[in-house]
Write a protein that holds these residues in place. Sequence first.
Motif, short mmCIF file in Angstrom:
data_model
loop_
_atom_site.label_atom_id
_atom_site.label_comp_id
_atom_site.label_asym_id
_atom_site.label_seq_id
_atom_site.Cartn_x
_atom_site.Cartn_y
_atom_site.Cartn_z
N GLY A 1 0.81 -1.21 0.00
CA GLY A 1 0.00 0.00 0.00
C GLY A 1 0.84 1.26 0.00
N ALA A 2 1.92 1.26 0.79
CA ALA A 2 2.80 2.43 0.85
C ALA A 2 3.46 2.70 -0.48
CB ALA A 2 3.84 2.22 1.94
N VAL A 3 3.93 1.65 -1.14
CA VAL A 3 4.59 1.80 -2.44
C VAL A 3 3.61 2.34 -3.48
CG1 VAL A 3 5.63 0.53 -4.36
CG2 VAL A 3 6.37 0.06 -2.01
N LEU A 4 2.42 1.74 -3.55
CA LEU A 4 1.45 2.17 -4.55
C LEU A 4 1.03 3.63 -4.33
CD1 LEU A 4 -0.81 -1.01 -4.73
CD2 LEU A 4 0.81 -0.21 -6.45
N LEU A 5 0.77 3.99 -3.08
CA LEU A 5 0.36 5.36 -2.80
C LEU A 5 1.45 6.35 -3.16
CD1 LEU A 5 -1.83 7.21 -1.59
CD2 LEU A 5 -0.75 6.86 0.64
N ALA A 6 2.69 6.04 -2.79
CA ALA A 6 3.80 6.95 -3.08
C ALA A 6 4.03 7.11 -4.57
CB ALA A 6 5.07 6.46 -2.39
N GLN A 7 3.75 6.07 -5.36
CA GLN A 7 3.98 6.16 -6.80
C GLN A 7 2.86 6.91 -7.52
OE1 GLN A 7 4.90 2.24 -8.32
NE2 GLN A 7 6.83 2.13 -7.22
N VAL A 8 1.70 7.00 -6.89
CA VAL A 8 0.55 7.65 -7.55
C VAL A 8 0.39 9.11 -7.15
CG1 VAL A 8 -1.98 7.64 -7.71
CG2 VAL A 8 -0.71 5.50 -7.91
N VAL A 9 0.68 9.46 -5.89
CA VAL A 9 0.34 10.82 -5.43
C VAL A 9 0.98 11.95 -6.23
CG1 VAL A 9 -0.35 10.24 -3.08
CG2 VAL A 9 2.07 10.68 -3.56
N PRO A 10 2.16 11.77 -6.85
CA PRO A 10 2.68 12.90 -7.62
C PRO A 10 1.80 13.30 -8.79
CG PRO A 10 4.41 11.28 -7.21
CD PRO A 10 3.11 10.64 -6.83
N TYR A 11 0.89 12.42 -9.21
CA TYR A 11 0.05 12.69 -10.38
C TYR A 11 -1.38 13.10 -9.99
CZ TYR A 11 4.04 10.33 -12.30
OH TYR A 11 5.35 9.99 -12.60
N LEU A 12 -1.63 13.22 -8.70
CA LEU A 12 -2.94 13.64 -8.21
C LEU A 12 -2.93 15.13 -7.88
CD1 LEU A 12 -3.75 10.64 -5.82
CD2 LEU A 12 -4.41 10.93 -8.23
N PRO A 13 -4.09 15.75 -7.87
CA PRO A 13 -4.14 17.15 -7.44
C PRO A 13 -3.71 17.27 -5.98
CG PRO A 13 -6.22 16.45 -8.46
CD PRO A 13 -5.41 15.21 -8.23
N LEU B 1 23.31 -6.72 -9.94
CA LEU B 1 22.33 -6.03 -9.10
C LEU B 1 21.57 -7.06 -8.27
CD1 LEU B 1 20.51 -3.47 -11.43
CD2 LEU B 1 21.52 -2.93 -9.24
N GLU B 2 21.32 -6.73 -7.01
CA GLU B 2 20.47 -7.56 -6.16
C GLU B 2 19.43 -6.66 -5.54
OE1 GLU B 2 21.26 -9.85 -2.04
OE2 GLU B 2 22.52 -10.50 -3.72
N SER B 3 18.17 -7.07 -5.60
CA SER B 3 17.12 -6.15 -5.18
C SER B 3 15.88 -6.91 -4.73
CB SER B 3 16.74 -5.23 -6.34
OG SER B 3 15.62 -4.43 -6.01
N ASP B 4 15.18 -6.32 -3.74
CA ASP B 4 13.86 -6.82 -3.37
C ASP B 4 12.84 -6.48 -4.46
OD1 ASP B 4 14.64 -7.86 -0.97
OD2 ASP B 4 13.74 -6.30 0.26
N VAL B 5 11.81 -7.29 -4.54
CA VAL B 5 10.65 -6.99 -5.37
C VAL B 5 9.75 -6.02 -4.61
CG1 VAL B 5 8.57 -7.94 -6.44
CG2 VAL B 5 10.72 -9.21 -6.54
N LEU B 6 9.36 -4.94 -5.27
CA LEU B 6 8.42 -3.99 -4.67
C LEU B 6 6.98 -4.34 -5.01
CD1 LEU B 6 9.89 -0.38 -5.06
CD2 LEU B 6 9.81 -1.82 -3.01
N VAL B 7 6.70 -4.48 -6.30
CA VAL B 7 5.32 -4.65 -6.78
C VAL B 7 5.29 -5.69 -7.88
CG1 VAL B 7 3.41 -3.52 -7.99
CG2 VAL B 7 4.65 -2.28 -6.21
N VAL B 8 4.27 -6.52 -7.87
CA VAL B 8 3.93 -7.36 -9.02
C VAL B 8 2.58 -6.88 -9.52
CG1 VAL B 8 3.34 -9.67 -9.80
CG2 VAL B 8 5.22 -9.36 -8.17
N ASP B 9 2.53 -6.36 -10.75
CA ASP B 9 1.26 -5.80 -11.22
C ASP B 9 0.40 -6.87 -11.89
OD1 ASP B 9 2.11 -6.10 -13.90
OD2 ASP B 9 2.68 -4.00 -14.11
N ARG B 10 -0.79 -6.47 -12.34
CA ARG B 10 -1.75 -7.45 -12.87
C ARG B 10 -1.29 -8.06 -14.19
NH1 ARG B 10 -5.72 -5.72 -16.55
NH2 ARG B 10 -7.21 -7.07 -15.49
N PHE B 11 -0.28 -7.47 -14.84
CA PHE B 11 0.26 -8.03 -16.07
C PHE B 11 1.38 -9.03 -15.79
CE2 PHE B 11 -1.31 -3.76 -17.10
CZ PHE B 11 -2.22 -4.07 -18.09
#
Length: 263
Positions: free
Chosen positions: A45-57, A169-179
């Motif tokens: 939830g935190a990742v999704l919200l942070a990625q969307v709010v820059p594009y909201l009013p 590179l070694e990295s955690d997965v943040l998001v898996v989207d519906r695709f």
Amino acid sequence: MSFTTDYGLSDGFVAACKGVIARTAPGVRVIDVTHDVPPQDVRRGAVLLAQVVPYLPAAVHVAVVDPGVGTDRRGIALLARDGVLVGPDNGLLTPAAEVLGGIVAAYELTVPDYWLAHVSATFHGRDIFAPVAANLANGLDPGQLGPELDPATLVRLPEPHRWVEQGRLESDVLVVDRFGNVQLAATAGDVHAAGLALGAQLTVRAGDAVLPATLGTTFGDVAPAEAVVHVDSSDHLAVAINGGSAAAHLAVVPGTTVVTLES
């Protein structure tokens, strides 16, 4: 106002919250970010919200992914440079607040004047966060909600794992989207730091799964059913299969560690 939850749409939870908002602030438009955050997955939830709010009013953003509801976890309002966030103090709101210019002030929600008259121990989204957000949207000064908090005392989620060396590179997965695209915590800067150039042939490993991939810019850089590693629209490194699901091939979920190697 924006609204983000893990409530889903098969029950009436979202409608109840939006009804409370509409009764308190009938002229306010509510933009649903998502209500399909995996249940109790605060990091997602935190990742999704942070990625969307820059594009909201510029707005009030209410978010509820709250496995600690009814416990002594605090309800908070965060005043950022470019918006206000309302929800539980469990790390859900702080990444979005940073994206919105940083936390200017934080307040604990302790004044019941701005809650519903009856507060359920298990539905603070309806009974506390929705009416508080609606009152803020009506112009309420956040300082009226309760005592000011030191931002240093706010709960913050652990930083995701990222590790870079030349060619690796070694990295955690943040998001898996519906695709089935797999977004990593690694960013475009990490790709540069690893010395990886467009067109490089990579091996992506997740546990026992191995996926050959090309470092490209978009899905069509590889043939159908082939894999591409690219920088996505949020400036994160992502693994995708053209016309398929990288997540299914790699058998990953958010939080899984993925290792990307140049072959």
